[in-house]
Design a protein around this motif. Structure first.
Motif, PDB file in Angstrom:
ATOM      1  N   THR A  65       0.833  -1.205   0.000  1.00  0.00           N
ATOM      2  CA  THR A  65       0.000   0.000   0.000  1.00  0.00           C
ATOM      3  C   THR A  65       0.866   1.254   0.000  1.00  0.00           C
ATOM      4  O   THR A  65       0.624   2.183  -0.790  1.00  0.00           O
ATOM      5  CB  THR A  65      -0.939  -0.001   1.220  1.00  0.00           C
ATOM      6  OG1 THR A  65      -1.754  -1.164   1.173  1.00  0.00           O
ATOM      7  CG2 THR A  65      -1.812   1.241   1.242  1.00  0.00           C
ATOM      8  N   VAL A  66       1.865   1.287   0.863  1.00  0.00           N
ATOM      9  CA  VAL A  66       2.760   2.449   0.915  1.00  0.00           C
ATOM     10  C   VAL A  66       3.477   2.616  -0.421  1.00  0.00           C
ATOM     11  O   VAL A  66       3.511   3.713  -0.980  1.00  0.00           O
ATOM     12  CB  VAL A  66       3.770   2.315   2.084  1.00  0.00           C
ATOM     13  CG1 VAL A  66       4.879   3.355   1.971  1.00  0.00           C
ATOM     14  CG2 VAL A  66       3.055   2.442   3.422  1.00  0.00           C
ATOM     15  N   ASN A  67       4.038   1.528  -0.930  1.00  0.00           N
ATOM     16  CA  ASN A  67       4.755   1.615  -2.213  1.00  0.00           C
ATOM     17  C   ASN A  67       3.835   2.019  -3.349  1.00  0.00           C
ATOM     18  O   ASN A  67       4.181   2.885  -4.153  1.00  0.00           O
ATOM     19  CB  ASN A  67       5.432   0.284  -2.547  1.00  0.00           C
ATOM     20  CG  ASN A  67       6.858   0.251  -2.106  1.00  0.00           C
ATOM     21  OD1 ASN A  67       7.377   1.226  -1.575  1.00  0.00           O
ATOM     22  ND2 ASN A  67       7.509  -0.862  -2.324  1.00  0.00           N
ATOM     23  N   GLY A  68       2.688   1.404  -3.432  1.00  0.00           N
ATOM     24  CA  GLY A  68       1.753   1.720  -4.507  1.00  0.00           C
ATOM     25  C   GLY A  68       1.273   3.155  -4.451  1.00  0.00           C
ATOM     26  O   GLY A  68       1.255   3.864  -5.466  1.00  0.00           O
ATOM     27  N   ALA A  69       0.895   3.606  -3.260  1.00  0.00           N
ATOM     28  CA  ALA A  69       0.399   4.976  -3.103  1.00  0.00           C
ATOM     29  C   ALA A  69       1.476   5.999  -3.426  1.00  0.00           C
ATOM     30  O   ALA A  69       1.223   6.996  -4.120  1.00  0.00           O
ATOM     31  CB  ALA A  69      -0.122   5.185  -1.681  1.00  0.00           C
ATOM     32  N   LEU A  70       2.692   5.745  -2.951  1.00  0.00           N
ATOM     33  CA  LEU A  70       3.775   6.702  -3.214  1.00  0.00           C
ATOM     34  C   LEU A  70       4.186   6.711  -4.683  1.00  0.00           C
ATOM     35  O   LEU A  70       4.449   7.775  -5.244  1.00  0.00           O
ATOM     36  CB  LEU A  70       4.970   6.412  -2.315  1.00  0.00           C
ATOM     37  CG  LEU A  70       4.787   6.798  -0.852  1.00  0.00           C
ATOM     38  CD1 LEU A  70       5.951   6.315  -0.006  1.00  0.00           C
ATOM     39  CD2 LEU A  70       4.607   8.292  -0.697  1.00  0.00           C
ATOM     40  N   LEU A  71       4.243   5.542  -5.302  1.00  0.00           N
ATOM     41  CA  LEU A  71       4.587   5.500  -6.727  1.00  0.00           C
ATOM     42  C   LEU A  71       3.520   6.178  -7.573  1.00  0.00           C
ATOM     43  O   LEU A  71       3.827   6.938  -8.496  1.00  0.00           O
ATOM     44  CB  LEU A  71       4.777   4.054  -7.189  1.00  0.00           C
ATOM     45  CG  LEU A  71       6.169   3.482  -7.031  1.00  0.00           C
ATOM     46  CD1 LEU A  71       6.186   1.997  -7.389  1.00  0.00           C
ATOM     47  CD2 LEU A  71       7.185   4.230  -7.847  1.00  0.00           C
ATOM     48  N   LEU A  72       2.277   5.911  -7.262  1.00  0.00           N
ATOM     49  CA  LEU A  72       1.178   6.546  -7.994  1.00  0.00           C
ATOM     50  C   LEU A  72       1.193   8.060  -7.782  1.00  0.00           C
ATOM     51  O   LEU A  72       1.065   8.833  -8.742  1.00  0.00           O
ATOM     52  CB  LEU A  72      -0.169   5.963  -7.551  1.00  0.00           C
ATOM     53  CG  LEU A  72      -1.400   6.513  -8.257  1.00  0.00           C
ATOM     54  CD1 LEU A  72      -1.347   6.202  -9.758  1.00  0.00           C
ATOM     55  CD2 LEU A  72      -2.657   5.941  -7.636  1.00  0.00           C
ATOM     56  N   SER A  73       1.385   8.491  -6.543  1.00  0.00           N
ATOM     57  CA  SER A  73       1.438   9.919  -6.239  1.00  0.00           C
ATOM     58  C   SER A  73       2.590  10.598  -6.968  1.00  0.00           C
ATOM     59  O   SER A  73       2.420  11.681  -7.545  1.00  0.00           O
ATOM     60  CB  SER A  73       1.605  10.148  -4.739  1.00  0.00           C
ATOM     61  OG  SER A  73       0.574   9.548  -4.030  1.00  0.00           O
ATOM     62  N   ALA A  74       3.758   9.966  -6.933  1.00  0.00           N
ATOM     63  CA  ALA A  74       4.924  10.559  -7.590  1.00  0.00           C
ATOM     64  C   ALA A  74       4.708  10.647  -9.093  1.00  0.00           C
ATOM     65  O   ALA A  74       5.047  11.659  -9.721  1.00  0.00           O
ATOM     66  CB  ALA A  74       6.172   9.738  -7.281  1.00  0.00           C
ATOM     67  N   THR A  75       4.118   9.615  -9.676  1.00  0.00           N
ATOM     68  CA  THR A  75       3.855   9.623 -11.116  1.00  0.00           C
ATOM     69  C   THR A  75       2.861  10.717 -11.490  1.00  0.00           C
ATOM     70  O   THR A  75       3.078  11.464 -12.453  1.00  0.00           O
ATOM     71  CB  THR A  75       3.327   8.248 -11.565  1.00  0.00           C
ATOM     72  OG1 THR A  75       4.280   7.244 -11.183  1.00  0.00           O
ATOM     73  CG2 THR A  75       3.115   8.195 -13.062  1.00  0.00           C
ATOM     74  N   LEU A  76       1.774  10.800 -10.744  1.00  0.00           N
ATOM     75  CA  LEU A  76       0.778  11.838 -11.016  1.00  0.00           C
ATOM     76  C   LEU A  76       1.348  13.241 -10.822  1.00  0.00           C
ATOM     77  O   LEU A  76       1.103  14.144 -11.641  1.00  0.00           O
ATOM     78  CB  LEU A  76      -0.455  11.653 -10.127  1.00  0.00           C
ATOM     79  CG  LEU A  76      -1.340  10.462 -10.456  1.00  0.00           C
ATOM     80  CD1 LEU A  76      -2.423  10.290  -9.400  1.00  0.00           C
ATOM     81  CD2 LEU A  76      -1.952  10.618 -11.834  1.00  0.00           C
TER      82      LEU A  76
END
Length: 173
Positions: A14-25
């Motif tokens: 969850t942490v990795n997915g949320a941070l990767l998605l946030s950084a990409t966006l």
């Protein structure tokens, strides 16, 4: 241990997915702002950098769980089954020791940053939020490496069945 493992994996993913998605966006939005509207944010690059730091340490824990860390296993491949089992467990325990070391000194560094009340230049965010990723991620890796070593040592086989699916069989070269 299964419930604990599932909960830990869920947190890491969850942490990795949320941070990767946030950084990409955030990167996408910043590029659009820069090239379409000729105006970008001053803090986006910093936020992305710090998100990637977190992803690195939490991702390393996921890699430890999935046995994806780099290792030199030529001796393990050539060893007899019982020695193979011992070497695999030793490698996991060595990695656990190293990550425990990083956990301790990461925490020492984080305490220093908290005491000095450092803030990031663009976002003015407390820098301990970035620094705490090192001891947290390393502690998670330590847990994963110890669990892997225990699983290897508890295995009742002689070690002949210990498999490394991604390894290259040097006897076939």
């Amino acid at each position: 241990m299964s419930k604990f493992d599932k909960a830990l994996t869920a947190i890491e993913e969850t942490v990795n997915g949320a941070l990767l998605l946030s950084a990409t966006l955030l990167l996408f939005i910043n590029v659009i702002l820069r090239y379409v509207f000729t105006s970008s944010t001053t803090w986006a690059e910093e936020a992305i950098r710090y998100a990637i730091v977190w992803v690195t340490f939490f991702g390393a824990s996921l890699c430890a769980r999935n046995k994806m860390h780099v290792g030199i296993d030529i001796f393990i491949q050539m060893a007899p089954p019982l020695i193979k089992k011992c070497l695999l467990a030793f490698a996991q325990l060595t990695a656990a020791f190293f990550t425990a070391f990083i956990t301790y000194f990461g925490w020492v560094s984080t305490e220093l940053v908290i005491e000095t009340a450092q803030k990031s230049p663009a976002m003015l965010m407390p820098m301990w939020i970035v620094y705490i990723s090192m001891p947290l991620g390393s502690a998670l890796m330590t847990i994963r490496f110890v669990a892997a070593a225990v699983a290897i040592l508890r295995d009742k086989t002689t070690g002949a069945e210990v498999k490394n699916e991604d390894a290259v069989d040097i006897s076939r070269l």
